[in-house]
Motif scaffolding. Structure first.
Motif, PDB file in Angstrom:
ATOM      1  N   ARG A  95       0.808  -1.211   0.000  1.00  0.00           N
ATOM      2  CA  ARG A  95       0.000   0.000   0.000  1.00  0.00           C
ATOM      3  C   ARG A  95       0.854   1.280   0.000  1.00  0.00           C
ATOM      4  N   THR A  96       2.163   1.152  -0.064  1.00  0.00           N
ATOM      5  CA  THR A  96       3.013   2.333   0.061  1.00  0.00           C
ATOM      6  C   THR A  96       3.068   3.091  -1.267  1.00  0.00           C
ATOM      7  N   LEU A  97       3.701   4.243  -1.236  1.00  0.00           N
ATOM      8  CA  LEU A  97       3.520   5.266  -2.266  1.00  0.00           C
ATOM      9  C   LEU A  97       3.515   4.791  -3.720  1.00  0.00           C
ATOM     10  N   SER A  98       4.564   4.095  -4.150  1.00  0.00           N
ATOM     11  CA  SER A  98       4.640   3.768  -5.580  1.00  0.00           C
ATOM     12  C   SER A  98       3.474   2.884  -6.012  1.00  0.00           C
ATOM     13  N   ALA A 112       0.561   2.754  -4.404  1.00  0.00           N
ATOM     14  CA  ALA A 112      -0.642   3.562  -4.219  1.00  0.00           C
ATOM     15  C   ALA A 112      -0.856   4.512  -5.392  1.00  0.00           C
ATOM     16  N   LEU A 113       0.248   4.998  -5.985  1.00  0.00           N
ATOM     17  CA  LEU A 113       0.132   5.940  -7.104  1.00  0.00           C
ATOM     18  C   LEU A 113      -0.536   5.293  -8.312  1.00  0.00           C
ATOM     19  N   VAL A 114      -0.425   3.994  -8.433  1.00  0.00           N
ATOM     20  CA  VAL A 114      -1.046   3.336  -9.580  1.00  0.00           C
ATOM     21  C   VAL A 114      -2.197   2.424  -9.158  1.00  0.00           C
ATOM     22  N   GLY A 115      -2.774   2.694  -8.000  1.00  0.00           N
ATOM     23  CA  GLY A 115      -4.057   2.077  -7.705  1.00  0.00           C
ATOM     24  C   GLY A 115      -4.076   0.906  -6.746  1.00  0.00           C
ATOM     25  N   GLU A 138       3.474  -2.733   3.993  1.00  0.00           N
ATOM     26  CA  GLU A 138       4.237  -1.596   3.475  1.00  0.00           C
ATOM     27  C   GLU A 138       5.203  -2.094   2.405  1.00  0.00           C
ATOM     28  N   CYS A 139       5.852  -1.160   1.747  1.00  0.00           N
ATOM     29  CA  CYS A 139       6.623  -1.380   0.521  1.00  0.00           C
ATOM     30  C   CYS A 139       7.269  -2.773   0.406  1.00  0.00           C
ATOM     31  N   LEU A 140       6.962  -3.452  -0.693  1.00  0.00           N
ATOM     32  CA  LEU A 140       7.492  -4.795  -0.923  1.00  0.00           C
ATOM     33  C   LEU A 140       8.773  -4.783  -1.762  1.00  0.00           C
ATOM     34  N   GLY A 141       9.165  -3.622  -2.263  1.00  0.00           N
ATOM     35  CA  GLY A 141      10.428  -3.557  -2.996  1.00  0.00           C
ATOM     36  C   GLY A 141      10.345  -4.048  -4.429  1.00  0.00           C
ATOM     37  N   GLU A 185      -4.833   0.900  -3.658  1.00  0.00           N
ATOM     38  CA  GLU A 185      -6.017   0.972  -2.789  1.00  0.00           C
ATOM     39  C   GLU A 185      -7.239   0.379  -3.490  1.00  0.00           C
ATOM     40  N   CYS A 196       8.659  -1.723  -6.864  1.00  0.00           N
ATOM     41  CA  CYS A 196       7.816  -0.571  -7.182  1.00  0.00           C
ATOM     42  C   CYS A 196       7.623  -0.366  -8.684  1.00  0.00           C
TER      43      CYS A 196
END
Lengths: 200, 436
Positions: free
Chosen positions: A111-114, A116-119, A150-153, A121, A155
């Motif tokens: 769910r972290t930024l990168s 989340a930026l492409v959907g 959180e970020c799975l690495g 959620e 992105c």
């Protein structure tokens, strides 16, 4: 982890960490294969540093019975030669250990930024709708557990969903139902895997 | 002259992870052979002369780090390879370990020889199970071929490499927290000093290096420090992997020299903006660094130049955002991350990240009050510099940096009681649970 389980800053189900003591569970001991694996792992560390193998020991126990019960933690404590409290200290810190039963497939949605930026959620919402459960829950027949992480690495291949130890990359919201059907039918073989290791 | 990749030249070729491929196409283990003919301090001198800086985020000179590892001690020494790649927007080590694992193994062997360690632990994050499988299989092959184990290549020195799997903790990427986690405890940082070079793993002298850093070591030994330094600007030599993600056409890992500007990376390497929308902001080094605006992108993407531009290269995780992204939402998304990952050892960080997230969620959902903006600033300022590790500073950065540049967006949220970006943009944008 959450430090204020009673503070109402997010829906109660948001919290993955539970303050309650884990269930005692069935009596637990490693299978002979797992015992052999554990004994081999301990040899990687200096003889007086058996505790280094604790994460490995917990992975073995979790793999054997799905989640970590008190009995399993006690067994790990005996194997390592530390107290049960030290084991629980470690279990409660790391996000990849479960103290409650989980489904056959644990879906970890990044769910972290990168992502989340492409959907990402949208993906979580679709999964919730398709499975009829909220994030953090397991469906009634015990097939899927939905967890936000959180970020799975990975992105560049967002949104990423980890399924147990496997990967599904670029899971768009409209393909979620297909993804679940494939997973039910063919298991982890249906996952895209990490695109980097396609040819293996 | 176009840049010729050296770390990732072959990563897209089939079988590039195998030992045979590595020996055939990448002069595999020649660096180790050469290193074993040198004295350990000569290797450290070479690494120092090359100007190799740690690729994990801080950019500390690697040669210096190795030099600090205590020499005159009866205790064993250790090498820890930090493969707990968890910084949002960073995925370079993932590629290296999965597609070029022998470069890392060779780097570990050389580093062990240089600092006098006999054992290296590669601490890999728990989520990279598929990477661990590759790595362990290839380590096994390296043992069989005699590049690891007892008396490697007949030199009389030993080197064992083990993979240690973490279990989901961002904080384990901090070097002392990584050591704690390796010792079988919670991944929480230690008070420094003593630094790991003096008392690290099991209180023995330890060097902790990032995967990409160690992958550069065989290249330096093989091609010489001058070659390495000549690949980039002064003090920023060598190849660098950039991870580009977010709203670009072709996200991915791109290898370039640090002469390349951020604009070239985004528009040439990563293909430009997705849907050709305008660029709003760029996070150049993983979520923990301040953002840069479109007019700040014409700087070389080196540690020093980006720092001069007001941000940090960090782990080179470049996250690109177009005009549909609400900056309050961005800060909230990242603070959710930091709140979740705070290890809980230092009060300012443990409590502060929670407060910041609550405040941001309130503002983002339209219930913010005018004084909340000062409160955000106050809480952030009370985290920065008041924690044991850099996590606290990192957690406050998204708030301070978006507040500095996009304060008008925060004020608009409070004034209008909603996000002021056009509704159809918000619909495109993933919405956080409980917001809007």
């Amino acid at each position: 982890m959450s430090f204020h389980p009673r503070m109402d800053y997010a829906p109660a189900k948001f919290h993955q960490s539970a303050r309650a003591l884990p269930e005692e569970g069935e009596p637990f001991a490693y299978t002979p294969e797992n015992q052999a694996k554990f004994d081999a792992c301990v040899k990687r560390y200096p003889p007086d540093q058996r505790k280094s193998a604790i994460l490995y020991a917990l992975y073995l126990a979790q793999g054997q019975q799905g989640s970590l019960t008190r009995a399993a933690m006690d067994h790990v404590a005996t194997q390592i030669g530390c107290t049960a409290a030290e084991v629980e200290d470690v279990v409660s810190y790391y996000t990849m250990f479960f103290t409650k039963p989980v489904g056959k497939y644990v879906l970890y949605v990044c769910r972290t930024l990168s992502c989340a930026l492409v959907g990402a959620e949208r993906v979580t919402e679709e999964l919730e709708a398709a499975l009829g459960i909220q994030r953090g829950e397991t469906d009634p027949d015990g097939t899927f557990t939905l967890v936000e992480v959180e970020c799975l690495g990975a992105c560049d291949r967002a949104p990423v969903v980890m399924v147990n130890d496997g990967w599904q990359e670029r899971l768009s919201p409209d393909r979620v139902r297909q993804f679940l059907d494939d997973l039910r039918a063919r298991g982890e073989a249906s996952l895209s895997g990490c695109h980097l290791c396609k040819e293996r | 002259m176009p840049y010729e990749p050296v770390l990732t030249r072959h990563v897209n070729e089939p079988q590039s992870y195998t030992l045979d491929f590595y020996l055939k196409h990448q002069r595999g283990y020649e660096g180790l052979r050469k290193a074993l003919t040198l004295q350990p301090h000569d290797i450290i001198e070479q690494v120092k002369a090359s100007g190799l800086r740690g690729r994990g985020g801080a950019g500390f000179p690697t040669g210096l780090k190795w030099q600090f590892v205590l020499k005159d001690t009866p205790k064993p020494k250790y090498l820890c390879c930090n493969a707990d790649e968890s910084e949002p927007g960073t995925f370079k080590d993932h590629v290296l370990m999965e597609r070029n694992p022998h470069l890392l193994i060779e780097g570990c062997a050389i580093a062990c020889y240089a600092i006098g360690a006999k054992v290296a632990y590669i601490y890999i994050r728990g989520e990279f199970y598929h990477v661990q499988q590759v790595l362990e299989a290839e380590i096994e092959k390296a043992y069989t071929a005699g590049y690891l184990g007892k008396n490697i290549l007949g030199s009389g020195s030993d080197c064992d490499v083990y993979v240690h799997r973490g279990a989901g903790a961002y904080e384990a990427g901090e070097e002392t927290a990584l050591i704690e986690s390796l010792e079988g405890k919670r991944a929480q940082p230690r008070i420094k000093p003593p630094f790991p070079a003096v008392a690290g793993l099991y209180h023995c002298p330890t060097a902790v290096n990032n995967v990409e850093t160690l992958c550069n070591v065989p290249l330096i030994v093989l091609n010489g420090p001058e070659w390495f330094a000549s690949l980039g600007p002064e003090k920023n030599g060598g190849p660098k992997l950039f991870c580009i993600s977010g709203h670009v056409k072709t996200p991915g890992v791109y290898e370039a020299s640090m002469h390349t500007t951020l604009r070239q990376l985004i528009f040439d390497h990563a293909g430009g903006m997705m849907d050709d929308r305008p660029l709003k902001a760029v996070i150049p080094g993983g979520s923990s660094v301040p953002l840069l605006l479109p007019d700040q992108l014409d700087v070389p993407s080196s540690f020093d130049s980006i720092q001069k531009a007001g941000s940090l290269l960090g782990s080179a995780g470049i996250i690109v955002m177009n005009d549909t992204v609400c900056m309050v939402w961005l800060a909230m998304n990242l603070l959710h991350f930091y709140r979740h990952e705070s290890c809980g050892k230092c009060t300012p960080c443990r409590e502060g990240t929670d407060w910041l997230f609550k405040l941001l969620r309130r503002i983002e959902s339209g219930e913010g009050r005018p004084k909340d903006l000062d409160l955000l600033f106050g809480v952030s300022s009370n985290i920065v510099g008041k924690t044991l590790c850099a996590f606290g500073d990192a957690a406050a950065t998204p708030v301070l940096s978006t507040m500095k540049v996009f304060r008008a967006e925060y004020e608009a949220h409070v004034r209008e009681g909603r996000c002021t970006l056009p509704a159809e943009w918000r619909a495109r944008q993933p919405v956080f649970a409980g917001a809007h």
